[in-house]
Design a protein around this motif. Structure first.
Motif, PDB file in Angstrom:
ATOM      1  N   ALA A 202     -45.882   5.168  44.941  1.00 18.82           N
ATOM      2  CA  ALA A 202     -45.845   5.019  43.362  1.00 18.82           C
ATOM      3  C   ALA A 202     -44.354   3.626  44.020  1.00 18.82           C
ATOM      4  O   ALA A 202     -44.362   3.336  42.547  1.00 18.82           O
ATOM      5  N   SER A 203     -42.927   4.326  44.408  1.00 16.67           N
ATOM      6  CA  SER A 203     -42.169   2.701  44.453  1.00 16.67           C
ATOM      7  C   SER A 203     -43.023   2.412  46.117  1.00 16.67           C
ATOM      8  O   SER A 203     -42.734   3.000  47.369  1.00 16.67           O
ATOM      9  N   ASP A 204     -42.580   1.432  46.775  1.00 21.34           N
ATOM     10  CA  ASP A 204     -43.482   0.918  47.576  1.00 21.34           C
ATOM     11  C   ASP A 204     -42.633  -0.570  48.119  1.00 21.34           C
ATOM     12  O   ASP A 204     -42.860  -1.345  48.844  1.00 21.34           O
ATOM     13  N   GLY A 205     -40.988  -0.185  47.997  1.00 17.15           N
ATOM     14  CA  GLY A 205     -40.000  -1.713  48.938  1.00 17.15           C
ATOM     15  C   GLY A 205     -39.384  -2.279  47.910  1.00 17.15           C
ATOM     16  O   GLY A 205     -39.684  -2.827  47.942  1.00 17.15           O
ATOM     17  N   VAL A 206     -39.131  -1.305  46.265  1.00 14.02           N
ATOM     18  CA  VAL A 206     -38.340  -2.119  45.050  1.00 14.02           C
ATOM     19  C   VAL A 206     -37.407  -2.849  45.263  1.00 14.02           C
ATOM     20  O   VAL A 206     -36.424  -2.190  45.954  1.00 14.02           O
ATOM     21  N   ASP A 207     -37.920  -3.850  45.106  1.00 16.39           N
ATOM     22  CA  ASP A 207     -36.450  -4.970  45.406  1.00 16.39           C
ATOM     23  C   ASP A 207     -35.539  -4.775  43.376  1.00 16.39           C
ATOM     24  O   ASP A 207     -36.659  -5.549  43.167  1.00 16.39           O
ATOM     25  N   LEU A 208     -34.760  -4.772  43.179  1.00 10.42           N
ATOM     26  CA  LEU A 208     -34.291  -4.671  41.386  1.00 10.42           C
ATOM     27  C   LEU A 208     -32.422  -5.403  41.617  1.00 10.42           C
ATOM     28  O   LEU A 208     -31.874  -4.658  42.903  1.00 10.42           O
ATOM     29  N   ASP A 209     -32.131  -6.710  41.250  1.00  8.62           N
ATOM     30  CA  ASP A 209     -30.653  -6.274  40.557  1.00  8.62           C
ATOM     31  C   ASP A 209     -30.948  -6.623  39.375  1.00  8.62           C
ATOM     32  O   ASP A 209     -31.410  -6.849  38.863  1.00  8.62           O
ATOM     33  N   VAL A 210     -29.436  -5.319  38.372  1.00 10.41           N
ATOM     34  CA  VAL A 210     -29.193  -6.083  37.165  1.00 10.41           C
ATOM     35  C   VAL A 210     -27.723  -6.186  37.213  1.00 10.41           C
ATOM     36  O   VAL A 210     -26.925  -5.906  37.997  1.00 10.41           O
ATOM     37  N   ALA A 211     -28.177  -7.506  36.172  1.00  6.38           N
ATOM     38  CA  ALA A 211     -26.488  -8.151  36.056  1.00  6.38           C
ATOM     39  C   ALA A 211     -25.993  -6.662  34.966  1.00  6.38           C
ATOM     40  O   ALA A 211     -26.924  -7.157  34.053  1.00  6.38           O
TER      41      ALA A 211
END
Ligand code: ATP
Length: 254
Positions: free
Chosen positions: A22-31
């Protein structure tokens, strides 16, 4: 706080349900200060991602950093104390309590108190003051003493947001705040989020693309548990992969 450091940083998180990632290596940046939306087709893993950010779901792998601190294994109530709040769902509203009591309970939960109905008057006021402010902010002041169950759907959704912001979080996670709303209620929610953005960073999961494109500073597109693109609304509209995977032609020309 380092101003160039993202407020929230997700690195390679994986969550498997049997054979399905369901998550397969999620990358995310929130400023800090942005409204960052997550969009994607049904089943892409948006709710699973929010659950891992709020602490309700433990990732199998990867890392979640909040203000530079690793919170991957930090429990939900402690994330809330650090300033990361998830909006409550309609189902978590106490229907027989008043609107003000619901928000006061959210403040109390944040302060780490156990659930008690009797409190000394000073303590009571300490909970009610921020609760009243949150109601004013969300346009629910005149409903403060209404029983929560009597509110219209759109007002109940705003009550969820009031419960989340009463503790003045630095980042609020909103999962489909306009779901089930008519155009007027949606417009009020958009105005509210626009106003909130002045002092709160917002991570928004939303299906209504008009809302997403009206509000977002940046958009990340999740497909099959992976972020396939992140960028401004214009960049996302123009992205051919996003168009193929999700948006189609309708939003391509804006
Ligand atoms: P929607 O837009 O329909 O709400 P979503 O993008 O939020 O979808 P998720 O609800 O995160 O997607 O689900 C991602 C995938 O993981 C789906 O295939 C779903 O069936 C599966 N899934 C989610 N939770 C579980 C669970 N607890 N057990 C098994 N499979 C699950």
């Amino acid at each position: 706080m380092n101003p160039s450091q993202p407020l929230l940083s997700v690195r390679g998180i994986v969550k498997r349900y049997g054979g399905l990632a369901a998550s397969d290596g999620v990358d995310l940046d929130v400023a800090t200060g942005e409204i960052h939306s997550i969009i994607g087709p049904n089943g892409a893993g948006k709710t699973t991602l929010v659950g891992q950010l709020s602490g309700e779901i433990r990732p199998d792998a990867g890392q979640i950093l909040f203000d530079g601190r690793d919170i991957t294994t930090v429990p939900t109530y402690r994330r809330s104390a650090l300033g990361l709040a998830r909006s409550f769902q309609v189902t978590s509203i106490f229907p027989r309590l008043t609107v003000l009591e619901n928000v006061a309970l959210a403040v109390q939960a944040h302060a780490g108190h156990s659930f008690v109905f009797w409190r000394p008057a000073a303590e009571e006021e300490r909970l009610r003051e921020p609760a009243r402010e949150a109601l004013a902010r969300t346009g629910l002041e005149r409903h403060a003493s209404s029983i929560a169950a009597t509110l219209a759907h759109g007002e109940q959704r705003r009550l969820e947001v009031a419960m989340a912001i009463a503790t003045e979080p630095r980042l609020v996670l909103l999962d489909e705040p306009t779901a089930g709303m008519g155009p007027e209620e949606t417009r009020q929610m958009v105005d509210l989020l626009h106003d909130l953005r002045r002092d709160t960073t917002i991570l928004l999961v939303e299906h209504d693309m008009d809302v997403v494109f009206a509000l977002s500073d940046r958009i990340s597109v999740l497909v099959y548990g992976r972020v396939i693109a992140t960028g401004s609304p214009e960049a996302i509209r123009a992205n051919a992969d996003v168009r193929d995977a999700y948006l189609g032609e309708e939003y391509a020309d804006g």
